[in-house]
Write a protein that holds these residues in place. Sequence first.
Motif, PDB file in Angstrom:
ATOM      1  N   ASN A  14       0.829  -1.200   0.000  1.00 35.65           N
ATOM      2  CA  ASN A  14       0.000   0.000   0.000  1.00 35.65           C
ATOM      3  C   ASN A  14       0.867   1.254   0.000  1.00 35.65           C
ATOM      4  OD1 ASN A  14      -2.717  -1.345   0.526  1.00 35.65           O
ATOM      5  ND2 ASN A  14      -1.575  -2.017   2.326  1.00 35.65           N
ATOM      6  N   GLN A  67      -8.477   5.350   2.177  1.00 35.38           N
ATOM      7  CA  GLN A  67      -8.755   5.056   3.582  1.00 35.38           C
ATOM      8  C   GLN A  67      -8.205   6.194   4.432  1.00 35.38           C
ATOM      9  OE1 GLN A  67     -10.379   2.297   4.636  1.00 35.38           O
ATOM     10  NE2 GLN A  67     -10.415   1.206   2.677  1.00 35.38           N
ATOM     11  N   TRP A 148      -2.143  -2.909   8.338  1.00 36.60           N
ATOM     12  CA  TRP A 148      -2.699  -2.517   7.044  1.00 36.60           C
ATOM     13  C   TRP A 148      -2.016  -3.283   5.918  1.00 36.60           C
ATOM     14  CZ3 TRP A 148      -7.014   0.051   5.945  1.00 36.60           C
ATOM     15  CH2 TRP A 148      -7.604   0.848   6.929  1.00 36.60           C
ATOM     16  N   GLN A 151      -3.562  -6.745   5.775  1.00 38.36           N
ATOM     17  CA  GLN A 151      -5.001  -6.845   5.507  1.00 38.36           C
ATOM     18  C   GLN A 151      -5.433  -6.266   4.162  1.00 38.36           C
ATOM     19  OE1 GLN A 151      -6.781  -4.916   8.899  1.00 38.36           O
ATOM     20  NE2 GLN A 151      -5.834  -6.329  10.350  1.00 38.36           N
ATOM     21  N   ARG A 152      -4.664  -5.328   3.615  1.00 39.28           N
ATOM     22  CA  ARG A 152      -5.082  -4.639   2.392  1.00 39.28           C
ATOM     23  C   ARG A 152      -3.959  -4.600   1.367  1.00 39.28           C
ATOM     24  NH1 ARG A 152      -9.793  -1.534   3.018  1.00 39.28           N
ATOM     25  NH2 ARG A 152     -10.943  -2.397   4.779  1.00 39.28           N
ATOM     26  N   GLU A 155      -4.105   0.095  -1.601  1.00 40.93           N
ATOM     27  CA  GLU A 155      -4.790   1.231  -0.993  1.00 40.93           C
ATOM     28  C   GLU A 155      -3.853   2.432  -0.873  1.00 40.93           C
ATOM     29  OE1 GLU A 155      -7.962   1.232  -0.094  1.00 40.93           O
ATOM     30  OE2 GLU A 155      -8.542  -0.815   0.430  1.00 40.93           O
TER      31      GLU A 155
END
Length: 198
Positions: A14, A67, A148, A151-152, A155
Motif C-alpha cells: 500500500n 482510507q 494494514w 489486511q489490504r 490502498e
Amino acid sequence: MPTTSLCAPSHWRNRYLLMRHGHSQANQDALIISSPERGVEAFGLSTIGEHQLLSAVNGWVWPVPTQVVHSDFLRTTQTAARVAKAFQLTMTPDKRLRERFFGELEGGSDERYPEVWALDAQKADHTAHQVEAVSAVAARMRKVIDEWEQQREGETILVVSHGDPLQILLTALQGRPLTQHREQPALLPASITQVGAP
C-alpha cells in the motif's frame, strides 16, 4: 502545505500518506497536551489550523486517499475529518496513533520538549519524567502499518497522527537507530510525507 516524499521498499502493498495534524490550540498556547484525558475532548485545531486544512484540501497534490485512519485526539480527528469529507471517505480511529505521552510534563510548557529529545538521543528506552519511551512509540506506530500491510493491498491510506510519533515512525521505517528520530526534518503542522508503494 509542506510536503515530503520518501522512496519506499518495493515489497510494500500500500501507499501511506503520513499527515501531521494542523496547527492546534495546544500549539497556539505552547502547551504539551499528550494525555487522552486532555487531548481527546479538547485542544482541537486553531484558526490557523483550520485555514491550513482548507488550503491542503483545496490544493491537494497527493494521490487521492482511499482510507483514512487517525489518532483519536481532537486535533487529529478534526484534521482527518476535513480530508475525509473532501474525498467522501469514512474514518477509522486508532488509539495506537495517539500523541507520545510526556508524563510529568503533561499540561506544561512545550519549552520542555528539547530536554526530553536530548535524552532520546542517548537512549531510546528511557522513561525520564515518566515519558513514553521512543521504542514503545515506534512499536505501536509500526503495528498500525504492519496490520494494514497484512489486511489490504493497493490502498492509499491517510494516516493522521502527531509530530513526535510520525518522526519516530519514519525513523523506524528507514531502519535507522531510534535515537536519531530528531534528526528527521521537522514535520510541520498539516504536512504530509508519502511512503509505501509508488
